[in-house]
Design an enzyme around this catalytic site. Structure first.
Site, PDB file in Angstrom:
ATOM      1  N   HIS A  41      19.208  76.953  13.811  1.00 45.31           N
ATOM      2  CA  HIS A  41      20.326  76.179  14.904  1.00 45.31           C
ATOM      3  C   HIS A  41      19.505  76.013  16.311  1.00 45.31           C
ATOM      4  O   HIS A  41      19.783  75.036  16.974  1.00 45.31           O
ATOM      5  CB  HIS A  41      21.241  77.355  15.045  1.00 45.31           C
ATOM      6  CG  HIS A  41      21.936  77.372  13.695  1.00 45.31           C
ATOM      7  ND1 HIS A  41      22.075  78.842  12.980  1.00 45.31           N
ATOM      8  CD2 HIS A  41      22.693  76.650  12.696  1.00 45.31           C
ATOM      9  CE1 HIS A  41      22.924  78.735  11.851  1.00 45.31           C
ATOM     10  NE2 HIS A  41      23.430  77.521  11.911  1.00 45.31           N
ATOM     11  N   MET A  88      28.344  77.017  11.446  1.00 50.00           N
ATOM     12  CA  MET A  88      29.317  77.823  11.285  1.00 50.00           C
ATOM     13  C   MET A  88      28.603  79.203  11.692  1.00 50.00           C
ATOM     14  O   MET A  88      29.422  80.321  11.427  1.00 50.00           O
ATOM     15  CB  MET A  88      29.200  77.890   9.542  1.00 50.00           C
ATOM     16  CG  MET A  88      29.827  76.640   9.176  1.00 50.00           C
ATOM     17  SD  MET A  88      30.470  77.082   7.503  1.00 50.00           S
ATOM     18  CE  MET A  88      29.233  77.712   6.416  1.00 50.00           C
ATOM     19  N   SER A 124      21.996  81.582   7.442  1.00 46.26           N
ATOM     20  CA  SER A 124      22.753  82.776   7.900  1.00 46.26           C
ATOM     21  C   SER A 124      22.951  83.641   6.730  1.00 46.26           C
ATOM     22  O   SER A 124      23.294  84.728   6.915  1.00 46.26           O
ATOM     23  CB  SER A 124      24.245  82.372   8.366  1.00 46.26           C
ATOM     24  OG  SER A 124      24.041  81.314   9.438  1.00 46.26           O
ATOM     25  N   ARG A 125      22.974  82.932   5.375  1.00 41.66           N
ATOM     26  CA  ARG A 125      23.149  83.949   4.250  1.00 41.66           C
ATOM     27  C   ARG A 125      22.151  84.896   4.224  1.00 41.66           C
ATOM     28  O   ARG A 125      22.096  85.939   3.240  1.00 41.66           O
ATOM     29  CB  ARG A 125      23.426  82.941   3.131  1.00 41.66           C
ATOM     30  CG  ARG A 125      24.673  82.250   3.274  1.00 41.66           C
ATOM     31  CD  ARG A 125      24.647  81.462   1.887  1.00 41.66           C
ATOM     32  NE  ARG A 125      25.655  80.045   2.066  1.00 41.66           N
ATOM     33  CZ  ARG A 125      26.792  80.262   1.780  1.00 41.66           C
ATOM     34  NH1 ARG A 125      27.258  81.375   1.334  1.00 41.66           N
ATOM     35  NH2 ARG A 125      27.761  79.370   2.186  1.00 41.66           N
ATOM     36  N   LEU A 144      23.963  82.143  14.647  1.00 42.32           N
ATOM     37  CA  LEU A 144      22.779  81.338  14.891  1.00 42.32           C
ATOM     38  C   LEU A 144      21.499  81.832  14.745  1.00 42.32           C
ATOM     39  O   LEU A 144      21.314  82.936  15.240  1.00 42.32           O
ATOM     40  CB  LEU A 144      23.061  80.637  16.260  1.00 42.32           C
ATOM     41  CG  LEU A 144      24.166  79.994  16.720  1.00 42.32           C
ATOM     42  CD1 LEU A 144      24.399  79.817  18.173  1.00 42.32           C
ATOM     43  CD2 LEU A 144      24.568  78.867  15.846  1.00 42.32           C
ATOM     44  N   GLY A 158      20.539  69.442   9.851  1.00 41.89           N
ATOM     45  CA  GLY A 158      19.319  70.074   9.014  1.00 41.89           C
ATOM     46  C   GLY A 158      18.948  69.383   7.950  1.00 41.89           C
ATOM     47  O   GLY A 158      19.888  69.307   6.960  1.00 41.89           O
ATOM     48  N   LYS A 159      18.005  69.280   7.491  1.00 48.28           N
ATOM     49  CA  LYS A 159      17.536  68.806   6.005  1.00 48.28           C
ATOM     50  C   LYS A 159      17.495  69.785   5.158  1.00 48.28           C
ATOM     51  O   LYS A 159      17.456  69.618   3.904  1.00 48.28           O
ATOM     52  CB  LYS A 159      16.065  68.117   6.033  1.00 48.28           C
ATOM     53  CG  LYS A 159      15.946  66.704   6.741  1.00 48.28           C
ATOM     54  CD  LYS A 159      14.722  66.043   6.473  1.00 48.28           C
ATOM     55  CE  LYS A 159      14.558  64.813   7.283  1.00 48.28           C
ATOM     56  NZ  LYS A 159      13.147  64.285   7.202  1.00 48.28           N
TER      57      LYS A 159
HETATM   58  P1  AMP Z   1      25.505  76.368   9.019  1.00 47.47           P
HETATM   59  O1  AMP Z   1      25.675  76.937  10.250  1.00 47.47           O
HETATM   60  O2  AMP Z   1      24.569  76.933   8.126  1.00 47.47           O
HETATM   61  O3  AMP Z   1      26.530  75.376   8.554  1.00 47.47           O
HETATM   62  O4  AMP Z   1      24.292  75.037   9.632  1.00 47.47           O
HETATM   63  C1  AMP Z   1      24.587  74.293  10.918  1.00 47.47           C
HETATM   64  C2  AMP Z   1      23.570  73.129  10.904  1.00 47.47           C
HETATM   65  O5  AMP Z   1      22.244  73.816  10.830  1.00 47.47           O
HETATM   66  C3  AMP Z   1      23.356  72.353   9.455  1.00 47.47           C
HETATM   67  O6  AMP Z   1      23.089  71.027   9.900  1.00 47.47           O
HETATM   68  C4  AMP Z   1      22.408  72.947   8.720  1.00 47.47           C
HETATM   69  O7  AMP Z   1      21.827  71.791   8.267  1.00 47.47           O
HETATM   70  C5  AMP Z   1      21.285  73.235   9.843  1.00 47.47           C
HETATM   71  N1  AMP Z   1      20.348  74.421   9.429  1.00 47.47           N
HETATM   72  C6  AMP Z   1      20.588  75.364   8.671  1.00 47.47           C
HETATM   73  N2  AMP Z   1      19.637  76.095   8.516  1.00 47.47           N
HETATM   74  C7  AMP Z   1      18.572  75.490   9.010  1.00 47.47           C
HETATM   75  C8  AMP Z   1      17.140  75.801   8.874  1.00 47.47           C
HETATM   76  N3  AMP Z   1      16.612  76.698   8.293  1.00 47.47           N
HETATM   77  N4  AMP Z   1      16.551  74.621   9.510  1.00 47.47           N
HETATM   78  C9  AMP Z   1      17.000  73.479  10.161  1.00 47.47           C
HETATM   79  N5  AMP Z   1      18.196  73.156  10.113  1.00 47.47           N
HETATM   80  C10 AMP Z   1      18.950  74.097   9.436  1.00 47.47           C
END
Ligand code: AMP
Length: 278
Positions: free
Chosen positions: A31, A24, A183-184, A27, A144-145
């Site tokens: 990411h 989303m 991102s939050r 980055l 991501g986990k």
């Molecule tokens: P988002 O942009 O928050 O939707 O995240 C995109 C992808 O990045 C998703 O698969 C998340 O699980 C992964 N992600 C977000 N934060 C982390 C983090 N701190 N470590 C590893 N992966 C992450």
């Protein structure tokens, strides 16, 4: 680097493997780790795709969607720097027709944890991920986990609908004080940011009970709850704190096999999640 702003611009026949990192945007290092791993899987000859789309379907609160950070220009620069081949960043009006009326629902894994307090969230996730897979036709996709439940549900989506995509799950990337990158985090005040590592500390302390063979879920939950609330700022609220089976995500009364302790906190309107394998 190819910059695609609409579904119509997506070329067919990208060199395989085609490895997708759905995001989303805004980055961060989490990411970046996914994108670097995508490059390893794709190799020099394959294609790394990053999608940047703040998916309106997965937001249950309009204010949250509004406040979600957006940084497309710097995101594109990061992708360029990491050697991404193609970035897909559609307008919401291009990606979903105004009268779109089909959705993908999951009825088991999405019940506890985030699904319990964010109605419709995982339906929005499944719908957008299936559509991204349809239009970008990746061979592989990385998640991501940190969003453990999301990863489990995407694996189920792929299994149950026989999607020809291999899913890879990556470990959570953290700040040096333990806070999971998100991102939050940008929306936290300085005081909230300084307090936020309590989430990781509480989960670690509960996890350590396993060393002594503790089996009762309520002991894990009570230990974590106390640390989440001890000297907490007034604007902190626990959204959920649950102990679940790592595969089925169903609530556990006793910890004997592979468990997951997961929590979500609010600092005012900012929601943070984290989890730990037990
Ligand atoms: P988002 O942009 O928050 O939707 O995240 C995109 C992808 O990045 C998703 O698969 C998340 O699980 C992964 N992600 C977000 N934060 C982390 C983090 N701190 N470590 C590893 N992966 C992450």
């Amino acid at each position: 680097m190819l910059r695609l702003r609409s579904i119509a611009e997506i070329p067919s026949g990208l060199p395989t493997p085609v490895v997708l990192v759905p995001t989303m945007g805004s980055l961060h290092e989490g990411h970046r780790a996914l994108i670097r791993r995508a490059r390893e899987i794709a190799g020099e000859a394959g294609s790394v795709l990053v999608s940047i789309f703040v998916n309106p379907l997965q937001f249950d609160r309009p204010a949250d969607l509004e406040a979600y950070p957006r940084a497309v220009e710097s995101d594109l620069a990061i992708c360029e720097q990491l050697g991404v081949d193609t970035v897909f960043f559609p307008e919401p009006t291009d990606f979903f027709a105004a009268d779109h009326s089909i959705a993908v629902s999951e009825d088991l894994l999405s019940k506890p944890l985030c699904g319990a307090t964010r109605p419709g969230h995982f339906e929005g996730v499944c719908t957008v991920v299936l559509k991204l897979f349809n239009v970008l036709t990746p061979t592989d996709a990385l998640f991501g986990k940190k969003d453990y439940q999301q990863l489990a549900i995407i694996r189920r989506l792929v299994r149950d609908l026989a999607l020809p995509v291999k899913i890879h799950g990556l470990e959570t990337i953290r700040e040096s004080d333990g806070l999971a990158l998100s991102s939050r985090n940008l929306n936290l005040t300085a005081i909230q940011r300084a307090d936020a590592p309590r989430l990781r500390r509480a989960l670690l302390a509960a996890r350590d009970l396993r060393i002594n063979g503790e089996q009762r879920s309520e002991v894990y939950l009570e230990t974590a709850r106390l640390l989440l609330l001890q000297n907490a700022p007034e604007d902190l609220k626990i959204d959920y704190l649950q102990l679940v089976d790592r595969e089925s995500l169903q609530l556990l009364a006793n910890v004997t096999g592979n468990a997951l302790l997961a929590a979500a906190l609010y600092y005012d309107e900012v929601r943070l999640i984290d989890n730990i394998e037990i």
